[in-house]
Design an enzyme around this catalytic site. Sequence first.
Site, short mmCIF file in Angstrom:
data_model
loop_
_atom_site.label_atom_id
_atom_site.label_comp_id
_atom_site.label_asym_id
_atom_site.label_seq_id
_atom_site.Cartn_x
_atom_site.Cartn_y
_atom_site.Cartn_z
N GLU A 1 0.77 -1.21 -0.30
CA GLU A 1 -0.02 0.24 -0.13
C GLU A 1 0.85 1.26 -0.39
O GLU A 1 0.72 1.75 1.01
CB GLU A 1 -1.07 0.17 1.08
CG GLU A 1 -1.83 -1.46 1.03
CD GLU A 1 -2.94 -1.24 2.24
OE1 GLU A 1 -3.25 -0.14 2.87
OE2 GLU A 1 -3.99 -2.08 1.76
N GLU B 1 -5.19 -8.83 -0.96
CA GLU B 1 -5.96 -8.85 0.97
C GLU B 1 -7.47 -8.23 0.19
O GLU B 1 -7.95 -7.30 -0.80
CB GLU B 1 -5.30 -6.85 1.30
CG GLU B 1 -4.02 -7.03 2.03
CD GLU B 1 -3.77 -6.00 2.80
OE1 GLU B 1 -4.85 -5.39 3.81
OE2 GLU B 1 -2.66 -5.83 3.08
O1 AHR Z 1 -5.68 -5.86 6.52
C1 AHR Z 1 -5.85 -5.00 7.62
C2 AHR Z 1 -4.71 -3.87 6.73
O2 AHR Z 1 -5.74 -3.23 5.57
C3 AHR Z 1 -3.57 -3.94 6.31
O3 AHR Z 1 -2.64 -3.43 6.91
C4 AHR Z 1 -3.75 -3.11 5.40
O4 AHR Z 1 -2.89 -2.81 3.93
C5 AHR Z 1 -4.81 -2.91 4.63
O5 AHR Z 1 -5.15 -1.46 5.07
#
Ligand code: AHR
Length: 515
Positions: free
Chosen positions: A201, A323
Amino acid sequence: MKIWKSALLSLSATIGLGASPALAADRVNASVSVDLDTPGARIEPEIQGQFAEHLGRGIYEGIWVGEDSPIPNTNGYRNDVLAALKELDIPVIRWPGGCFADEYDWRDGIGPRSERPKRINTHWGGVIDDNRFGTHEFLNFSEMVGAENYVAGNMGSGSPREMAQWLEYMTGSKPTTLVKERQANGRDKPWKVKYFGVGNESWGCGGNMRPEYSADLHRRYATFVKPQPGETVVKVATGANVDDYNFTEVLMREAVNQMDAISLHYYTFVGDWDHKGSATGGGRKEWVSTLSNALHMDELITKHSAIMDQYDPDKRVGLFVDEWGTWYDQEPGSTPGFLYQQNTLRDAEVAALTLNIFHRHTDRVKLAAIAQMVNVLQAMILTDGDKMLLTPTYHVFDMYKPFQGATPYPATIDTPEFSEGGKTLPVVDASVARGEDGQLYLSLVNLDPERAARVATDLKGAATGHILTGPKLDTHNTFDAPDTIKPATYSARPGRDGTLTFDLPAKSVVVVAIR
Ligand code: AHR
């Protein structure tokens, strides 16, 4: 009725235990036809990957309790969680973050545990992480579970040298100073690190970078992510958030030759980021809104893939949805910043629908990681001290195991729709694939919260498998009643013409093998 073209197949079946009274009253009809002559690209097992971050009780308590814990453990890993995870045939685990990765100094997590530095986990609750779970503990854990490693490096606040040296420490085989240090710390043989994330990110917690800067940094850092001679490592560029198509465009344009994959992160809320909603207690409106948001994944993958196609027409670069999952308001009374939430039948539907979407995009989606493994967001497992429960999401992953490595087929789904709050959903979703064992597997999801569905198919044979459903929209397991929702056996026999018809109760997920 609407025709939904899918790379999967759906059937309708009769519940083996006998027809439910709920089926008769308000049942809709749907059909699925499958093109068995046009197989798609393999469903890589890695799309059933998982994410484990240093966040809340995900690692500490959820996985690692330490050798001296009264909770039964093997070398510090709790036995109950380990056994449950082994059942899932988890293909890959991503670690240590997430946002945590871009503040992580890997040297904090090696050497004698009592001597490791204590750091503040600035992202997640501001708690102290004493680093008792580090590189050795993670890589040994993956080995015990039987999963590949996906290690996320620190591009946000670390140096390329740190990244390079971490990889050498983990995977080196020649007697360098770093390899000798690893051996002195208890690991003789190198580990295999199949996937390496070059940051996380970068558009947000990983550095608030513009895509142009992120692309340049990726080119620089990825240069030093060098596999050992004779080995390979899949380099994953930190990619877009949700529908930031420009981010994908710039990364692909400027750095396609320095990456093997690009990530995409997308979370499902009941509402949106500012209105995440409650994990439990929602009604029809929240059900429809959540599932509708989950189905948005299809459009995101389609559009990001189209951009990737321009720069990588041969589809060498994978799209890693590393994710994904539901993100609700944290459980009332739980520690702020720990992202602990309950997990219900609605999450099971989100999981099944999302896996089905991945099955439709196997040309690009080569890995995915649900967030997260234990006690965080859409978890497989919840723990409370020495107690543990398996969530409905766990059960979906268990039911979907035969899809790992399977070959998907296109399916045409002719299904009614239903609407609520301005959102429209199909009643039935489906996926069909031939497993590595040669058998045909079918998943069916009834998204309708109230109506049963009868699904006619052109598939022939006998179908046996499992169904996951419950009496309420938020049916879930608790530590006092951990088996409230779990799969039941399910079967269907062919009709006179030899084809299979499936009766799906409202809000249900079915996976069957067809013989
Ligand atoms: O999964 C929780 C968070 O969500 C992670 O640390 C991040 O990469 C995303 O914003």
